[in-house]
Scaffold this motif. Structure first.
Motif, PDB file in Angstrom:
ATOM      1  N   ASN A  28       0.837  -1.201   0.000  1.00 58.97           N
ATOM      2  CA  ASN A  28       0.000   0.000   0.000  1.00 58.97           C
ATOM      3  C   ASN A  28       0.874   1.254   0.000  1.00 58.97           C
ATOM      4  O   ASN A  28       2.012   1.231   0.444  1.00 58.97           O
ATOM      5  N   CYS A  29       0.310   2.348  -0.495  1.00 55.76           N
ATOM      6  CA  CYS A  29       1.041   3.612  -0.578  1.00 55.76           C
ATOM      7  C   CYS A  29       0.663   4.510   0.591  1.00 55.76           C
ATOM      8  O   CYS A  29      -0.504   4.882   0.744  1.00 55.76           O
ATOM      9  N   LEU A  30       1.652   4.867   1.408  1.00 55.91           N
ATOM     10  CA  LEU A  30       1.394   5.747   2.546  1.00 55.91           C
ATOM     11  C   LEU A  30       1.043   7.163   2.099  1.00 55.91           C
ATOM     12  O   LEU A  30       0.292   7.861   2.780  1.00 55.91           O
ATOM     13  N   LEU A  31       1.588   7.604   0.959  1.00 53.28           N
ATOM     14  CA  LEU A  31       1.285   8.951   0.469  1.00 53.28           C
ATOM     15  C   LEU A  31      -0.185   9.105   0.062  1.00 53.28           C
ATOM     16  O   LEU A  31      -0.746  10.195   0.166  1.00 53.28           O
ATOM     17  N   LEU A  32      -0.772   8.029  -0.425  1.00 53.15           N
ATOM     18  CA  LEU A  32      -2.162   8.090  -0.878  1.00 53.15           C
ATOM     19  C   LEU A  32      -3.161   7.700   0.208  1.00 53.15           C
ATOM     20  O   LEU A  32      -4.370   7.775  -0.001  1.00 53.15           O
ATOM     21  N   ASP A  33      -2.655   7.297   1.366  1.00 57.43           N
ATOM     22  CA  ASP A  33      -3.517   6.846   2.467  1.00 57.43           C
ATOM     23  C   ASP A  33      -4.264   8.040   3.061  1.00 57.43           C
ATOM     24  O   ASP A  33      -3.672   8.961   3.597  1.00 57.43           O
ATOM     25  N   ASP A  34      -5.583   7.987   2.943  1.00 60.51           N
ATOM     26  CA  ASP A  34      -6.418   9.047   3.514  1.00 60.51           C
ATOM     27  C   ASP A  34      -7.343   8.476   4.586  1.00 60.51           C
ATOM     28  O   ASP A  34      -8.448   8.938   4.792  1.00 60.51           O
ATOM     29  N   GLY A  35      -6.864   7.442   5.256  1.00 59.29           N
ATOM     30  CA  GLY A  35      -7.679   6.759   6.247  1.00 59.29           C
ATOM     31  C   GLY A  35      -8.041   5.366   5.777  1.00 59.29           C
ATOM     32  O   GLY A  35      -8.375   4.503   6.574  1.00 59.29           O
ATOM     33  N   GLU A  36      -8.010   5.173   4.486  1.00 54.91           N
ATOM     34  CA  GLU A  36      -8.241   3.855   3.890  1.00 54.91           C
ATOM     35  C   GLU A  36      -6.976   3.426   3.177  1.00 54.91           C
ATOM     36  O   GLU A  36      -6.319   4.238   2.536  1.00 54.91           O
ATOM     37  N   GLU A  37      -6.655   2.152   3.276  1.00 55.64           N
ATOM     38  CA  GLU A  37      -5.477   1.663   2.580  1.00 55.64           C
ATOM     39  C   GLU A  37      -5.678   1.795   1.073  1.00 55.64           C
ATOM     40  O   GLU A  37      -6.759   1.537   0.559  1.00 55.64           O
ATOM     41  N   THR A  38      -4.633   2.239   0.391  1.00 58.54           N
ATOM     42  CA  THR A  38      -4.668   2.407  -1.054  1.00 58.54           C
ATOM     43  C   THR A  38      -3.490   1.658  -1.655  1.00 58.54           C
ATOM     44  O   THR A  38      -2.351   1.847  -1.227  1.00 58.54           O
ATOM     45  N   LYS A  39      -3.763   0.805  -2.625  1.00 57.14           N
ATOM     46  CA  LYS A  39      -2.704   0.034  -3.279  1.00 57.14           C
ATOM     47  C   LYS A  39      -1.662   0.962  -3.880  1.00 57.14           C
ATOM     48  O   LYS A  39      -1.981   2.031  -4.385  1.00 57.14           O
ATOM     49  N   CYS A  40      -0.417   0.519  -3.847  1.00 60.51           N
ATOM     50  CA  CYS A  40       0.672   1.268  -4.472  1.00 60.51           C
ATOM     51  C   CYS A  40       0.436   1.290  -5.983  1.00 60.51           C
ATOM     52  O   CYS A  40       0.348   0.241  -6.623  1.00 60.51           O
ATOM     53  N   VAL A  41       0.344   2.469  -6.531  1.00 58.85           N
ATOM     54  CA  VAL A  41       0.080   2.642  -7.953  1.00 58.85           C
ATOM     55  C   VAL A  41       1.163   1.972  -8.797  1.00 58.85           C
ATOM     56  O   VAL A  41       0.877   1.341  -9.812  1.00 58.85           O
ATOM     57  N   GLN A  42       2.393   2.086  -8.360  1.00 54.67           N
ATOM     58  CA  GLN A  42       3.484   1.542  -9.155  1.00 54.67           C
ATOM     59  C   GLN A  42       3.504   0.019  -9.136  1.00 54.67           C
ATOM     60  O   GLN A  42       3.916  -0.612 -10.098  1.00 54.67           O
ATOM     61  N   LEU A  43       3.031  -0.598  -8.072  1.00 58.45           N
ATOM     62  CA  LEU A  43       2.994  -2.058  -8.019  1.00 58.45           C
ATOM     63  C   LEU A  43       1.912  -2.644  -8.921  1.00 58.45           C
ATOM     64  O   LEU A  43       2.057  -3.759  -9.401  1.00 58.45           O
ATOM     65  N   ILE A  44       0.846  -1.896  -9.165  1.00 59.13           N
ATOM     66  CA  ILE A  44      -0.230  -2.421 -10.006  1.00 59.13           C
ATOM     67  C   ILE A  44      -0.134  -1.949 -11.455  1.00 59.13           C
ATOM     68  O   ILE A  44      -0.865  -2.421 -12.314  1.00 59.13           O
ATOM     69  N   SER A  45       0.795  -1.037 -11.716  1.00 61.47           N
ATOM     70  CA  SER A  45       0.979  -0.522 -13.071  1.00 61.47           C
ATOM     71  C   SER A  45       1.645  -1.575 -13.953  1.00 61.47           C
ATOM     72  O   SER A  45       2.595  -2.227 -13.547  1.00 61.47           O
ATOM     73  N   ARG A  46       1.156  -1.722 -15.173  1.00 59.11           N
ATOM     74  CA  ARG A  46       1.711  -2.716 -16.084  1.00 59.11           C
ATOM     75  C   ARG A  46       2.548  -2.117 -17.201  1.00 59.11           C
ATOM     76  O   ARG A  46       3.454  -2.764 -17.706  1.00 59.11           O
ATOM     77  N   TYR A  47       2.243  -0.903 -17.598  1.00 60.44           N
ATOM     78  CA  TYR A  47       2.858  -0.357 -18.809  1.00 60.44           C
ATOM     79  C   TYR A  47       3.639   0.934 -18.630  1.00 60.44           C
ATOM     80  O   TYR A  47       4.225   1.426 -19.580  1.00 60.44           O
ATOM     81  N   GLY A  48       3.631   1.505 -17.457  1.00 63.18           N
ATOM     82  CA  GLY A  48       4.317   2.779 -17.297  1.00 63.18           C
ATOM     83  C   GLY A  48       4.616   3.130 -15.858  1.00 63.18           C
ATOM     84  O   GLY A  48       4.208   2.440 -14.931  1.00 63.18           O
ATOM     85  N   ILE A  49       5.340   4.225 -15.693  1.00 58.55           N
ATOM     86  CA  ILE A  49       5.641   4.752 -14.369  1.00 58.55           C
ATOM     87  C   ILE A  49       4.662   5.886 -14.112  1.00 58.55           C
ATOM     88  O   ILE A  49       4.663   6.897 -14.809  1.00 58.55           O
ATOM     89  N   TYR A  50       3.833   5.703 -13.101  1.00 56.26           N
ATOM     90  CA  TYR A  50       2.790   6.674 -12.788  1.00 56.26           C
ATOM     91  C   TYR A  50       3.027   7.398 -11.467  1.00 56.26           C
ATOM     92  O   TYR A  50       2.369   8.376 -11.172  1.00 56.26           O
ATOM     93  N   CYS A  51       3.959   6.900 -10.670  1.00 53.49           N
ATOM     94  CA  CYS A  51       4.227   7.498  -9.368  1.00 53.49           C
ATOM     95  C   CYS A  51       5.389   8.483  -9.483  1.00 53.49           C
ATOM     96  O   CYS A  51       6.524   8.088  -9.761  1.00 53.49           O
ATOM     97  N   ASN A  52       5.102   9.734  -9.263  1.00 49.17           N
ATOM     98  CA  ASN A  52       6.139  10.770  -9.353  1.00 49.17           C
ATOM     99  C   ASN A  52       7.198  10.605  -8.269  1.00 49.17           C
ATOM    100  O   ASN A  52       8.370  10.871  -8.506  1.00 49.17           O
ATOM    101  N   TYR A  53       6.784  10.195  -7.080  1.00 52.78           N
ATOM    102  CA  TYR A  53       7.759   9.982  -6.010  1.00 52.78           C
ATOM    103  C   TYR A  53       8.749   8.891  -6.425  1.00 52.78           C
ATOM    104  O   TYR A  53       9.951   9.053  -6.278  1.00 52.78           O
ATOM    105  N   PHE A  54       8.240   7.792  -6.948  1.00 47.82           N
ATOM    106  CA  PHE A  54       9.115   6.711  -7.387  1.00 47.82           C
ATOM    107  C   PHE A  54      10.059   7.199  -8.481  1.00 47.82           C
ATOM    108  O   PHE A  54      11.263   6.940  -8.434  1.00 47.82           O
TER     109      PHE A  54
END
Length: 77
Positions: A28-54
Motif C-alpha cells: 500500500n502507498c502511505l502517500l495516498l492513504d487518507d484513512g483507507e489503505e490504497t494500493k501502491c500505484v506503481q505495483l499495479i501498473s503494467r505499462y508505465g511509471i505513474y508514481c512521481n515519487y518513485f
C-alpha cells in the motif's frame, strides 16, 4: 508525462518499490492513504511509471535502469 516500461523493466521496478520505497508498506502507498489503505500505484501498473515519487526519488538510485527507461522514452539521460 508517463514513462513507458517493458515487462522486464516492470519486474525490476516492482522489486525496487518493495525493497526501497519508503512509502510502500505491505503493498500500500502511505502517500495516498487518507484513512483507507490504497494500493501502491506503481505495483499495479503494467505499462508505465505513474508514481512521481518513485520516478524522482527511488528510480534514480538504479542508474542503469533509470537511464534505460529515459532513453527508450526519448529523453537523454
Amino acid at each position: 508525462m508517463v514513462f513507458r516500461i517493458t515487462p522486464r523493466q516492470r519486474a525490476k521496478i516492482k522489486t525496487l518499490v518493495r525493497r526501497t520505497c519508503c512509502n510502500c508498506c505491505k503493498g500500500n502507498c502511505l502517500l495516498l492513504d487518507d484513512g483507507e489503505e490504497t494500493k501502491c500505484v506503481q505495483l499495479i501498473s503494467r505499462y508505465g511509471i505513474y508514481c512521481n515519487y518513485f520516478l524522482k526519488a527511488v528510480l534514480p538510485a538504479e542508474k542503469e535502469l533509470y537511464t534505460e527507461i529515459l532513453r527508450q522514452n526519448g529523453i537523454k539521460g
